[in-house]
Motif scaffolding. Sequence first.
Motif, PDB file in Angstrom:
ATOM      1  N   CYS A 130       4.172 -37.912 -16.028  1.00  0.00           N
ATOM      2  CA  CYS A 130       3.087 -38.900 -15.924  1.00  0.00           C
ATOM      3  C   CYS A 130       1.721 -38.235 -15.918  1.00  0.00           C
ATOM      4  N   GLY A 131       1.691 -36.933 -16.095  1.00  0.00           N
ATOM      5  CA  GLY A 131       0.418 -36.216 -16.084  1.00  0.00           C
ATOM      6  C   GLY A 131      -0.220 -36.157 -14.711  1.00  0.00           C
ATOM      7  N   ALA A 132       0.578 -36.327 -13.658  1.00  0.00           N
ATOM      8  CA  ALA A 132       0.010 -36.327 -12.303  1.00  0.00           C
ATOM      9  C   ALA A 132      -0.211 -34.902 -11.811  1.00  0.00           C
ATOM     10  N   GLU A 133      -1.312 -34.731 -11.106  1.00  0.00           N
ATOM     11  CA  GLU A 133      -1.595 -33.447 -10.457  1.00  0.00           C
ATOM     12  C   GLU A 133      -0.834 -33.415  -9.130  1.00  0.00           C
ATOM     13  N   VAL A 134      -0.323 -32.240  -8.759  1.00  0.00           N
ATOM     14  CA  VAL A 134       0.517 -32.145  -7.560  1.00  0.00           C
ATOM     15  C   VAL A 134       0.031 -31.046  -6.622  1.00  0.00           C
ATOM     16  N   ASP A 135      -0.125 -31.387  -5.357  1.00  0.00           N
ATOM     17  CA  ASP A 135      -0.262 -30.399  -4.282  1.00  0.00           C
ATOM     18  C   ASP A 135       1.020 -30.436  -3.460  1.00  0.00           C
ATOM     19  N   LEU A 136       1.280 -29.364  -2.718  1.00  0.00           N
ATOM     20  CA  LEU A 136       2.500 -29.305  -1.922  1.00  0.00           C
ATOM     21  C   LEU A 136       2.216 -28.695  -0.555  1.00  0.00           C
ATOM     22  N   VAL A 137       2.750 -29.316   0.472  1.00  0.00           N
ATOM     23  CA  VAL A 137       2.697 -28.712   1.813  1.00  0.00           C
ATOM     24  C   VAL A 137       4.101 -28.711   2.397  1.00  0.00           C
ATOM     25  N   GLU A 138       4.347 -27.697   3.263  1.00  0.00           N
ATOM     26  CA  GLU A 138       5.644 -27.591   3.918  1.00  0.00           C
ATOM     27  C   GLU A 138       5.503 -27.852   5.415  1.00  0.00           C
ATOM     28  N   VAL A 139       6.514 -28.499   5.964  1.00  0.00           N
ATOM     29  CA  VAL A 139       6.590 -28.740   7.406  1.00  0.00           C
ATOM     30  C   VAL A 139       7.970 -28.284   7.878  1.00  0.00           C
ATOM     31  N   PRO A 140       8.156 -28.038   9.185  1.00  0.00           N
ATOM     32  CA  PRO A 140       9.423 -27.437   9.629  1.00  0.00           C
ATOM     33  C   PRO A 140      10.660 -28.272   9.320  1.00  0.00           C
ATOM     34  N   GLY A 141      10.613 -29.548   9.653  1.00  0.00           N
ATOM     35  CA  GLY A 141      11.802 -30.379   9.491  1.00  0.00           C
ATOM     36  C   GLY A 141      11.444 -31.788   9.051  1.00  0.00           C
ATOM     37  N   ALA A 142      12.464 -32.571   8.774  1.00  0.00           N
ATOM     38  CA  ALA A 142      12.267 -33.933   8.251  1.00  0.00           C
ATOM     39  C   ALA A 142      11.440 -34.794   9.202  1.00  0.00           C
ATOM     40  N   LEU A 143      11.577 -34.549  10.492  1.00  0.00           N
ATOM     41  CA  LEU A 143      10.824 -35.369  11.454  1.00  0.00           C
ATOM     42  C   LEU A 143       9.318 -35.189  11.312  1.00  0.00           C
ATOM     43  N   GLU A 144       8.898 -34.043  10.789  1.00  0.00           N
ATOM     44  CA  GLU A 144       7.446 -33.783  10.655  1.00  0.00           C
ATOM     45  C   GLU A 144       6.876 -34.332   9.349  1.00  0.00           C
ATOM     46  N   VAL A 145       7.741 -34.725   8.432  1.00  0.00           N
ATOM     47  CA  VAL A 145       7.240 -35.163   7.112  1.00  0.00           C
ATOM     48  C   VAL A 145       6.324 -36.390   7.218  1.00  0.00           C
ATOM     49  N   PRO A 146       6.739 -37.455   7.926  1.00  0.00           N
ATOM     50  CA  PRO A 146       5.838 -38.623   8.003  1.00  0.00           C
ATOM     51  C   PRO A 146       4.523 -38.303   8.707  1.00  0.00           C
ATOM     52  N   THR A 147       4.574 -37.448   9.721  1.00  0.00           N
ATOM     53  CA  THR A 147       3.337 -37.088  10.435  1.00  0.00           C
ATOM     54  C   THR A 147       2.361 -36.396   9.495  1.00  0.00           C
ATOM     55  N   ALA A 148       2.887 -35.477   8.678  1.00  0.00           N
ATOM     56  CA  ALA A 148       2.012 -34.769   7.729  1.00  0.00           C
ATOM     57  C   ALA A 148       1.439 -35.743   6.698  1.00  0.00           C
ATOM     58  N   ILE A 149       2.250 -36.697   6.272  1.00  0.00           N
ATOM     59  CA  ILE A 149       1.738 -37.681   5.304  1.00  0.00           C
ATOM     60  C   ILE A 149       0.651 -38.540   5.956  1.00  0.00           C
ATOM     61  N   ALA A 150       0.856 -38.918   7.197  1.00  0.00           N
ATOM     62  CA  ALA A 150      -0.171 -39.704   7.899  1.00  0.00           C
ATOM     63  C   ALA A 150      -1.471 -38.916   8.014  1.00  0.00           C
ATOM     64  N   MET A 151      -1.353 -37.616   8.294  1.00  0.00           N
ATOM     65  CA  MET A 151      -2.559 -36.765   8.365  1.00  0.00           C
ATOM     66  C   MET A 151      -3.278 -36.741   7.016  1.00  0.00           C
TER      67      MET A 151
END
Length: 166
Positions: A47-68
Motif C-alpha cells: 500500500c506504499g505505507a511508511e513503517v516505524d517499529l518499536v519493541e516492548v517486552p511482552g504482549a501486555l505492553e503492546v496496547p500501552t505503547a500504542i496508547a502512548m
Amino acid sequence: MAANEGHYTLPLPVFDKPVKLLIVVAPYYRDIADNLIAGARAMAAKCGAEVDLVEVPGALEVPTAIAMAERQAKYDGYVALGCVIRGETTHYDTVCNDSSRALSLLGLQGACIGNGILTVENKPQAEVRADPMGQDKGGGAAAAALHLIALSRNWAGQTKGIGFRA
Ligand SMILES: Nc1c(NC[C@H](O)[C@H](O)[C@H](O)CO)[nH]c(=O)[nH]c1=O
Ligand SMILES: CC(=O)[C@@H](O)COP(=O)(O)O
C-alpha cells in the motif's frame, strides 16, 4: 480445523495520501516475532505505507505503547504483533485477554489497529500462523489497520469510495 483453512480477504485499499504505520511488537518469541514483522512490512509496502517499529517486552505492553504513540498523533494506524503461548498457569489467559481487550478499547476510542498477537497452545501453531508464506497473521494485521485507516479517511472526506460497496 486445518491450520491452512482459507477465508475471504478484502482487496487492499488504495491511498491517495501518504500512510504512516507504527508496528508495536513484543518479541517474547524472537523467531515468531520476526516472521510477523516481515509479513506486516510486506503488506504495508503493497500500500506504499511508511513503517516505524518499536519493541516492548511482552504482549501486555503492546496496547500501552500504542496508547502512548496515539497521544503523539504521529501515526495513521498501528499493527500490534506478538505471540502468547500457553504455560502451566492461568497467566496465559491474563496476557491474551487483557492485551486483546485493551487493543479493542483503543480501537473504540478511534485508533486504527490491526491485532496480530497470536494466542496459541504451542510453538508449531505459532510458526504456521507467523510464516509470511503460511497464514501470514502479521500481514493480515497490517491489512486490517490499513482498511481501518481507509475507512476513517473516507468518512473524514479525504478520499472517495475506499472501503464502501454499492
Ligand atoms: N507469557 C507471555 C508474555 N508474558 C509477559 C507479559 O506480556 C508482560 O510482559 C509481563 O507480565 C510484564 O508486564 N508475553 C508475551 O508476549 N508472550 C507470552 O507468552
Ligand atoms: C502466557 C504466559 O504468560 C506463560 O508463558 C506463562 O507461563 P506459566 O503459566 O507456566 O508461568
